[in-house]
Write a protein that holds these residues in place. Structure first.
Motif, PDB file in Angstrom:
ATOM      1  N   LEU A  99      44.823  43.178  43.836  1.00  0.00           N
ATOM      2  CA  LEU A  99      44.465  42.283  42.742  1.00  0.00           C
ATOM      3  C   LEU A  99      44.889  40.897  43.198  1.00  0.00           C
ATOM      4  CD1 LEU A  99      43.424  41.779  39.884  1.00  0.00           C
ATOM      5  CD2 LEU A  99      45.747  42.181  39.060  1.00  0.00           C
ATOM      6  N   GLU A 100      43.886  40.035  43.356  1.00  0.00           N
ATOM      7  CA  GLU A 100      44.169  38.716  43.900  1.00  0.00           C
ATOM      8  C   GLU A 100      43.081  37.735  43.479  1.00  0.00           C
ATOM      9  OE1 GLU A 100      44.505  39.831  47.996  1.00  0.00           O
ATOM     10  OE2 GLU A 100      42.354  39.987  48.284  1.00  0.00           O
ATOM     11  N   PRO A 101      43.379  36.440  43.510  1.00  0.00           N
ATOM     12  CA  PRO A 101      42.356  35.450  43.176  1.00  0.00           C
ATOM     13  C   PRO A 101      41.144  35.611  44.087  1.00  0.00           C
ATOM     14  CG  PRO A 101      44.511  34.416  43.242  1.00  0.00           C
ATOM     15  CD  PRO A 101      44.680  35.808  43.785  1.00  0.00           C
ATOM     16  N   ASN A 102      39.973  35.270  43.559  1.00  0.00           N
ATOM     17  CA  ASN A 102      38.751  35.439  44.347  1.00  0.00           C
ATOM     18  C   ASN A 102      38.653  34.458  45.511  1.00  0.00           C
ATOM     19  OD1 ASN A 102      38.063  33.088  42.991  1.00  0.00           O
ATOM     20  ND2 ASN A 102      36.620  34.095  41.615  1.00  0.00           N
ATOM     21  N   THR A 103      39.591  33.546  45.629  1.00  0.00           N
ATOM     22  CA  THR A 103      39.613  32.583  46.734  1.00  0.00           C
ATOM     23  C   THR A 103      40.346  33.106  47.966  1.00  0.00           C
ATOM     24  OG1 THR A 103      41.616  31.605  45.809  1.00  0.00           O
ATOM     25  CG2 THR A 103      39.514  30.579  45.197  1.00  0.00           C
ATOM     26  N   VAL A 104      40.980  34.284  47.849  1.00  0.00           N
ATOM     27  CA  VAL A 104      41.827  34.795  48.932  1.00  0.00           C
ATOM     28  C   VAL A 104      40.990  35.197  50.140  1.00  0.00           C
ATOM     29  CG1 VAL A 104      43.282  36.754  49.622  1.00  0.00           C
ATOM     30  CG2 VAL A 104      43.760  35.539  47.518  1.00  0.00           C
ATOM     31  N   LEU A 105      41.388  34.696  51.296  1.00  0.00           N
ATOM     32  CA  LEU A 105      40.870  35.170  52.568  1.00  0.00           C
ATOM     33  C   LEU A 105      41.840  36.243  53.049  1.00  0.00           C
ATOM     34  CD1 LEU A 105      38.747  34.780  54.829  1.00  0.00           C
ATOM     35  CD2 LEU A 105      40.330  33.131  55.850  1.00  0.00           C
ATOM     36  N   ASN A 106      41.342  37.406  53.443  1.00  0.00           N
ATOM     37  CA  ASN A 106      42.227  38.541  53.715  1.00  0.00           C
ATOM     38  C   ASN A 106      43.280  38.262  54.781  1.00  0.00           C
ATOM     39  OD1 ASN A 106      40.162  38.647  55.731  1.00  0.00           O
ATOM     40  ND2 ASN A 106      40.563  40.815  56.048  1.00  0.00           N
ATOM     41  N   THR A 107      43.017  37.370  55.724  1.00  0.00           N
ATOM     42  CA  THR A 107      44.020  37.059  56.742  1.00  0.00           C
ATOM     43  C   THR A 107      44.725  35.733  56.478  1.00  0.00           C
ATOM     44  OG1 THR A 107      42.273  36.141  58.142  1.00  0.00           O
ATOM     45  CG2 THR A 107      42.935  38.434  58.568  1.00  0.00           C
ATOM     46  N   GLY A 108      44.551  35.197  55.278  1.00  0.00           N
ATOM     47  CA  GLY A 108      45.303  34.012  54.869  1.00  0.00           C
ATOM     48  C   GLY A 108      45.160  32.840  55.812  1.00  0.00           C
ATOM     49  N   ASN A 109      46.288  32.414  56.363  1.00  0.00           N
ATOM     50  CA  ASN A 109      46.346  31.191  57.170  1.00  0.00           C
ATOM     51  C   ASN A 109      45.980  31.403  58.636  1.00  0.00           C
ATOM     52  OD1 ASN A 109      48.781  32.694  57.542  1.00  0.00           O
ATOM     53  ND2 ASN A 109      49.720  30.888  58.463  1.00  0.00           N
ATOM     54  N   VAL A 110      45.606  32.627  59.028  1.00  0.00           N
ATOM     55  CA  VAL A 110      45.218  32.881  60.416  1.00  0.00           C
ATOM     56  C   VAL A 110      43.805  33.470  60.444  1.00  0.00           C
ATOM     57  CG1 VAL A 110      47.595  33.242  61.193  1.00  0.00           C
ATOM     58  CG2 VAL A 110      46.228  35.202  60.481  1.00  0.00           C
ATOM     59  N   GLU A 111      43.152  33.314  61.568  1.00  0.00           N
ATOM     60  CA  GLU A 111      41.840  33.929  61.751  1.00  0.00           C
ATOM     61  C   GLU A 111      41.923  34.888  62.923  1.00  0.00           C
ATOM     62  OE1 GLU A 111      37.206  32.680  62.474  1.00  0.00           O
ATOM     63  OE2 GLU A 111      38.498  31.382  61.263  1.00  0.00           O
ATOM     64  N   THR A 112      41.569  36.162  62.666  1.00  0.00           N
ATOM     65  CA  THR A 112      41.634  37.197  63.695  1.00  0.00           C
ATOM     66  C   THR A 112      40.354  38.027  63.624  1.00  0.00           C
ATOM     67  OG1 THR A 112      42.594  38.956  62.333  1.00  0.00           O
ATOM     68  CG2 THR A 112      44.133  37.333  63.264  1.00  0.00           C
ATOM     69  N   ASP A 113      40.295  39.070  64.433  1.00  0.00           N
ATOM     70  CA  ASP A 113      39.135  39.963  64.383  1.00  0.00           C
ATOM     71  C   ASP A 113      39.073  40.749  63.076  1.00  0.00           C
ATOM     72  OD1 ASP A 113      41.425  41.427  65.147  1.00  0.00           O
ATOM     73  OD2 ASP A 113      40.210  42.944  66.157  1.00  0.00           O
ATOM     74  N   LYS A 114      40.139  40.720  62.282  1.00  0.00           N
ATOM     75  CA  LYS A 114      40.159  41.407  60.985  1.00  0.00           C
ATOM     76  C   LYS A 114      39.762  40.480  59.825  1.00  0.00           C
ATOM     77  CE  LYS A 114      43.579  44.846  62.291  1.00  0.00           C
ATOM     78  NZ  LYS A 114      44.783  44.608  63.061  1.00  0.00           N
ATOM     79  N   THR A 115      39.532  39.197  60.107  1.00  0.00           N
ATOM     80  CA  THR A 115      39.158  38.258  59.050  1.00  0.00           C
ATOM     81  C   THR A 115      37.777  38.608  58.499  1.00  0.00           C
ATOM     82  OG1 THR A 115      40.454  36.505  60.091  1.00  0.00           O
ATOM     83  CG2 THR A 115      38.775  35.822  58.506  1.00  0.00           C
ATOM     84  N   ARG A 116      37.689  38.652  57.167  1.00  0.00           N
ATOM     85  CA  ARG A 116      36.413  38.925  56.480  1.00  0.00           C
ATOM     86  C   ARG A 116      36.124  37.757  55.543  1.00  0.00           C
ATOM     87  NH1 ARG A 116      36.532  41.898  60.053  1.00  0.00           N
ATOM     88  NH2 ARG A 116      36.620  44.150  60.057  1.00  0.00           N
ATOM     89  N   THR A 117      35.110  36.962  55.872  1.00  0.00           N
ATOM     90  CA  THR A 117      34.787  35.796  55.053  1.00  0.00           C
ATOM     91  C   THR A 117      33.878  36.161  53.878  1.00  0.00           C
ATOM     92  OG1 THR A 117      32.984  35.229  56.543  1.00  0.00           O
ATOM     93  CG2 THR A 117      35.104  34.145  56.921  1.00  0.00           C
ATOM     94  N   THR A 118      33.107  37.235  54.025  1.00  0.00           N
ATOM     95  CA  THR A 118      32.226  37.712  52.964  1.00  0.00           C
ATOM     96  C   THR A 118      32.534  39.182  52.709  1.00  0.00           C
ATOM     97  OG1 THR A 118      30.494  36.200  53.699  1.00  0.00           O
ATOM     98  CG2 THR A 118      29.831  37.992  52.219  1.00  0.00           C
ATOM     99  N   LEU A 119      32.797  39.537  51.446  1.00  0.00           N
ATOM    100  CA  LEU A 119      33.142  40.915  51.109  1.00  0.00           C
ATOM    101  C   LEU A 119      31.973  41.628  50.461  1.00  0.00           C
ATOM    102  CD1 LEU A 119      36.740  40.458  49.651  1.00  0.00           C
ATOM    103  CD2 LEU A 119      36.054  40.865  52.014  1.00  0.00           C
ATOM    104  N   GLU A 120      31.827  42.903  50.817  1.00  0.00           N
ATOM    105  CA  GLU A 120      30.821  43.743  50.182  1.00  0.00           C
ATOM    106  C   GLU A 120      31.317  44.146  48.802  1.00  0.00           C
ATOM    107  OE1 GLU A 120      29.487  47.067  52.648  1.00  0.00           O
ATOM    108  OE2 GLU A 120      30.365  46.009  54.358  1.00  0.00           O
ATOM    109  N   ARG A 121      30.374  44.424  47.903  1.00  0.00           N
ATOM    110  CA  ARG A 121      30.689  44.927  46.564  1.00  0.00           C
ATOM    111  C   ARG A 121      30.406  46.412  46.510  1.00  0.00           C
ATOM    112  NH1 ARG A 121      31.690  42.236  42.240  1.00  0.00           N
ATOM    113  NH2 ARG A 121      31.979  40.022  42.418  1.00  0.00           N
ATOM    114  N   LEU A 122      31.268  47.136  45.830  1.00  0.00           N
ATOM    115  CA  LEU A 122      31.036  48.559  45.611  1.00  0.00           C
ATOM    116  C   LEU A 122      29.974  48.753  44.546  1.00  0.00           C
ATOM    117  CD1 LEU A 122      34.685  49.888  45.638  1.00  0.00           C
ATOM    118  CD2 LEU A 122      32.966  50.175  47.415  1.00  0.00           C
ATOM    119  N   GLY A 123      29.273  49.885  44.627  1.00  0.00           N
ATOM    120  CA  GLY A 123      28.371  50.274  43.563  1.00  0.00           C
ATOM    121  C   GLY A 123      27.005  49.790  43.769  1.00  0.00           C
TER     122      GLY A 123
END
Length: 123
Positions: A99-123
């Protein structure tokens, strides 16, 4: 407006990849996200956003510079903004509700191969 419920077991069963959060719902400017963890993530922090990690299945170690915290299924931890952290799945795959603000980038202040700029929606 349609109001739907989310079955967490079915939602987690609908995807198989790791470290790729899916949006399960929106609450004002927040999002409920589901993610499967496997292994260790990257150390990072978020400048402005707090995050809640609720372990649904498995076990997670939240690495903190002040000491690690083990989070079991049915437990959650809140990471305040600015706190460097590193989630890690213990004993295999771990299912986590975020549960987090919709502005959160999953890797925060770093960019790595795990960074996701666009998230898929379920359903």
């Amino acid at each position: 407006m349609t109001i739907d419920k989310v079955n967490l077991a079915h939602a987690f069963a609908s995807f198989g990849d790791h470290w790729n959060p899916r949006v399960a719902g929106d609450i004002n400017d927040f999002q409920v996200k589901l993610v499967k963890l496997d292994g260790k993530f990257d150390w990072h922090h978020h400048e402005r956003e707090d995050e809640l990690f609720l372990v649904v299945a498995g076990r997670m170690k939240m690495g903190l510079r002040t000491g690690d915290v083990i989070v079991e299924a049915g437990e959650f931890i809140i990471i305040p903004h600015g706190v460097e952290h590193c989630p890690e799945a213990l004993d295999g795959e771990c299912h986590v509700l975020l549960l987090e603000p919709n502005t959160v980038l999953n890797t925060g202040n770093v960019e790595t191969d795990k960074t996701r700029t666009t998230l898929e929606r379920l359903g």
